[in-house]
Design a protein around this motif. Structure first.
Motif, mmCIF file in Angstrom:
data_model
loop_
_atom_site.group_PDB
_atom_site.id
_atom_site.type_symbol
_atom_site.label_atom_id
_atom_site.label_comp_id
_atom_site.label_asym_id
_atom_site.label_seq_id
_atom_site.Cartn_x
_atom_site.Cartn_y
_atom_site.Cartn_z
ATOM 1 N N THR A 1 0.727 -1.225 0.031
ATOM 2 C CA THR A 1 0.007 -0.029 -0.120
ATOM 3 C C THR A 1 0.727 1.249 -0.165
ATOM 4 N N HIS A 2 2.071 1.192 0.495
ATOM 5 C CA HIS A 2 2.719 2.636 0.339
ATOM 6 C C HIS A 2 4.199 2.427 -0.110
ATOM 7 N N HIS A 3 5.096 3.347 -0.706
ATOM 8 C CA HIS A 3 6.216 3.158 -1.166
ATOM 9 C C HIS A 3 7.329 3.450 -0.194
ATOM 10 N N ILE A 4 8.578 2.758 -0.450
ATOM 11 C CA ILE A 4 9.741 3.022 0.455
ATOM 12 C C ILE A 4 10.805 3.344 -0.779
ATOM 13 N N THR A 5 11.814 3.957 -0.283
ATOM 14 C CA THR A 5 13.058 4.046 -1.191
ATOM 15 C C THR A 5 14.143 3.401 -0.552
ATOM 16 N N VAL A 6 14.649 2.239 -1.201
ATOM 17 C CA VAL A 6 15.951 1.448 -0.907
ATOM 18 C C VAL A 6 17.193 2.079 -1.168
ATOM 19 N N LYS A 7 17.952 1.965 -0.045
ATOM 20 C CA LYS A 7 19.568 2.332 -0.352
ATOM 21 C C LYS A 7 20.347 1.575 -1.143
ATOM 22 N N LYS A 8 20.846 2.139 -2.382
ATOM 23 C CA LYS A 8 21.527 1.191 -3.207
ATOM 24 C C LYS A 8 22.938 0.764 -2.491
ATOM 25 N N GLY A 9 23.649 -0.316 -3.029
ATOM 26 C CA GLY A 9 24.656 -0.841 -2.144
ATOM 27 C C GLY A 9 24.235 -1.850 -0.863
ATOM 28 N N SER A 10 22.866 -1.354 -0.351
ATOM 29 C CA SER A 10 22.689 -2.250 1.094
ATOM 30 C C SER A 10 22.445 -3.587 0.618
ATOM 31 N N SER A 11 21.752 -4.367 1.798
ATOM 32 C CA SER A 11 21.458 -5.836 1.608
ATOM 33 C C SER A 11 20.286 -6.019 0.915
ATOM 34 N N LEU A 12 19.731 -4.902 0.789
ATOM 35 C CA LEU A 12 18.200 -4.979 -0.247
ATOM 36 C C LEU A 12 18.272 -4.258 -1.433
ATOM 37 N N LEU B 1 23.929 0.369 13.668
ATOM 38 C CA LEU B 1 22.985 0.083 12.611
ATOM 39 C C LEU B 1 22.853 1.059 11.432
ATOM 40 N N THR B 2 22.637 0.679 10.301
ATOM 41 C CA THR B 2 22.553 1.686 8.983
ATOM 42 C C THR B 2 21.213 1.473 8.635
ATOM 43 N N ALA B 3 20.446 2.813 8.276
ATOM 44 C CA ALA B 3 19.158 2.649 7.745
ATOM 45 C C ALA B 3 19.346 2.757 6.233
ATOM 46 N N ILE B 4 18.575 1.601 5.730
ATOM 47 C CA ILE B 4 18.641 1.402 4.299
ATOM 48 C C ILE B 4 17.464 1.205 3.350
ATOM 49 N N ALA B 5 16.451 1.687 4.171
ATOM 50 C CA ALA B 5 15.242 2.037 3.428
ATOM 51 C C ALA B 5 14.344 3.121 4.139
ATOM 52 N N HIS B 6 13.746 3.933 3.508
ATOM 53 C CA HIS B 6 12.736 5.142 4.205
ATOM 54 C C HIS B 6 11.418 5.133 3.521
ATOM 55 N N GLU C 1 20.342 -2.435 8.761
ATOM 56 C CA GLU C 1 21.096 -3.508 8.615
ATOM 57 C C GLU C 1 22.571 -3.120 9.553
ATOM 58 N N ASN C 2 23.096 -4.126 9.802
ATOM 59 C CA ASN C 2 24.662 -4.271 9.951
ATOM 60 C C ASN C 2 25.107 -5.523 9.587
ATOM 61 N N LYS C 3 25.811 -5.210 8.148
ATOM 62 C CA LYS C 3 26.423 -6.133 7.348
ATOM 63 C C LYS C 3 27.307 -7.122 8.287
ATOM 64 N N GLU C 4 28.173 -6.350 9.005
ATOM 65 C CA GLU C 4 29.382 -7.170 9.777
ATOM 66 C C GLU C 4 28.596 -8.226 10.785
ATOM 67 N N LYS C 5 27.722 -7.539 11.387
ATOM 68 C CA LYS C 5 27.014 -8.686 12.268
ATOM 69 C C LYS C 5 25.870 -9.613 11.772
ATOM 70 N N HIS C 6 25.853 -9.580 10.265
ATOM 71 C CA HIS C 6 24.757 -10.455 9.680
ATOM 72 C C HIS C 6 23.331 -10.049 10.038
ATOM 73 N N ILE C 7 23.042 -8.620 10.323
ATOM 74 C CA ILE C 7 21.705 -8.481 10.722
ATOM 75 C C ILE C 7 21.115 -7.579 9.623
ATOM 76 N N LEU C 8 19.567 -7.966 9.373
ATOM 77 C CA LEU C 8 18.814 -7.321 8.413
ATOM 78 C C LEU C 8 17.375 -7.219 9.251
ATOM 79 N N ALA C 9 16.749 -6.215 8.872
ATOM 80 C CA ALA C 9 15.400 -5.919 9.536
ATOM 81 C C ALA C 9 14.511 -4.891 8.756
ATOM 82 N N VAL C 10 13.280 -5.486 8.610
ATOM 83 C CA VAL C 10 12.276 -4.683 7.702
ATOM 84 C C VAL C 10 11.110 -4.226 8.493
#
Length: 236
Positions: A151-162, A186-191, A201-210
């Protein structure tokens, strides 16, 4: 093949329980279905004494933190707002211990909705207890629209896990809390278009959350299935 530990959700309100007045520990069938379809084994980990979290983590290769009750605001130093909904401090304590155990054993973590919020709090961040505390005009709680319809859009960061998602991506949404202060490391990778964080995400610690719910849409949207596929295969 990976063994995926899904942190179980307790349903403790007996008088409103749909399970014949029984307390239960459960997870959405869709979480089980997607990992099984991808050829992985699923284990549901019930809420327990936090001291036992390491024992549960020893059974699995990676864990999934799912949706549910609001995270207690006491964990980030706030008193409850009048719009705060149900909290479960016992679940909070066990899941925080499970996050700690996963990090100590270098096991990947996928967070969904509440899972994203709890991970943010674990790393020292905070939440808006209700969207009424913000200026957002996006309908983040999309009901009565069915959960499998974005139902709504997000903008995804290039070069991220997503990065495999389109830069502008349509998601479903049913939550009333959002990240206020981002946790450390933590790094914000979508807004969303309102500026609020929709993935971390935290790539070093293998974390992704949406913040959205790909478990509701994976069967019809290939990109959402890929979130689970890449997490399970360790390619995020």
């Amino acid at each position: 093949m990976a063994v995926i530990g899904i942190l179980g959700t307790p349903y403790n309100i007996v008088e409103r329980s749909p399970f014949w007045w029984n307390k239960v520990s459960y997870t959405r069938q869709s979480f089980i279905d997607v990992f099984q379809k991808l050829g992985h084994t699923v284990v549901i980990l019930p809420v327990d004494d936090p001291e036992n979290a390491k024992n549960y983590l020893a059974l699995v290769d990676k864990i999934v933190l799912t949706g549910g009750a609001d995270v207690s605001p006491y964990l980030y130093g706030e008193e409850p707002d009048c719009k705060l909904e149900t909290t479960d401090p016992t679940r909070d304590a066990f899941e925080l211990a499970a996050i700690k155990a996963a990090l100590e054993s270098n096991k990947p973590i996928l967070g969904v909705c509440r899972g994203l919020q709890l991970l943010n709090v674990y790393f020292g961040g905070s939440l808006y207890q209700d969207l009424s505390q913000t200026t957002s005009q996006i309908k983040h709680r999309q009901s009565p629209t069915p959960q499998d319809i974005p139902t709504h859009h997000i903008t995804v960061k290039k070069g991220s896990s997503l990065d495999f998602l389109p830069e502008k991506y349509l998601v479903n949404s049913f939550h009333h809390q959002v990240i206020k202060v981002l946790g450390q490391n933590l790094t914000a990778i979508a807004h969303g278009s309102d500026g609020f964080i929709e993935a971390i995400e935290n790539k070093e610690k293998h974390i992704l959350a949406v913040q959205w719910h790909p478990e509701c849409t994976w069967h019809k949207i290939a990109f959402d299935q890929q979130i689970f596929e890449k997490f399970a295969e360790g390619t995020l």
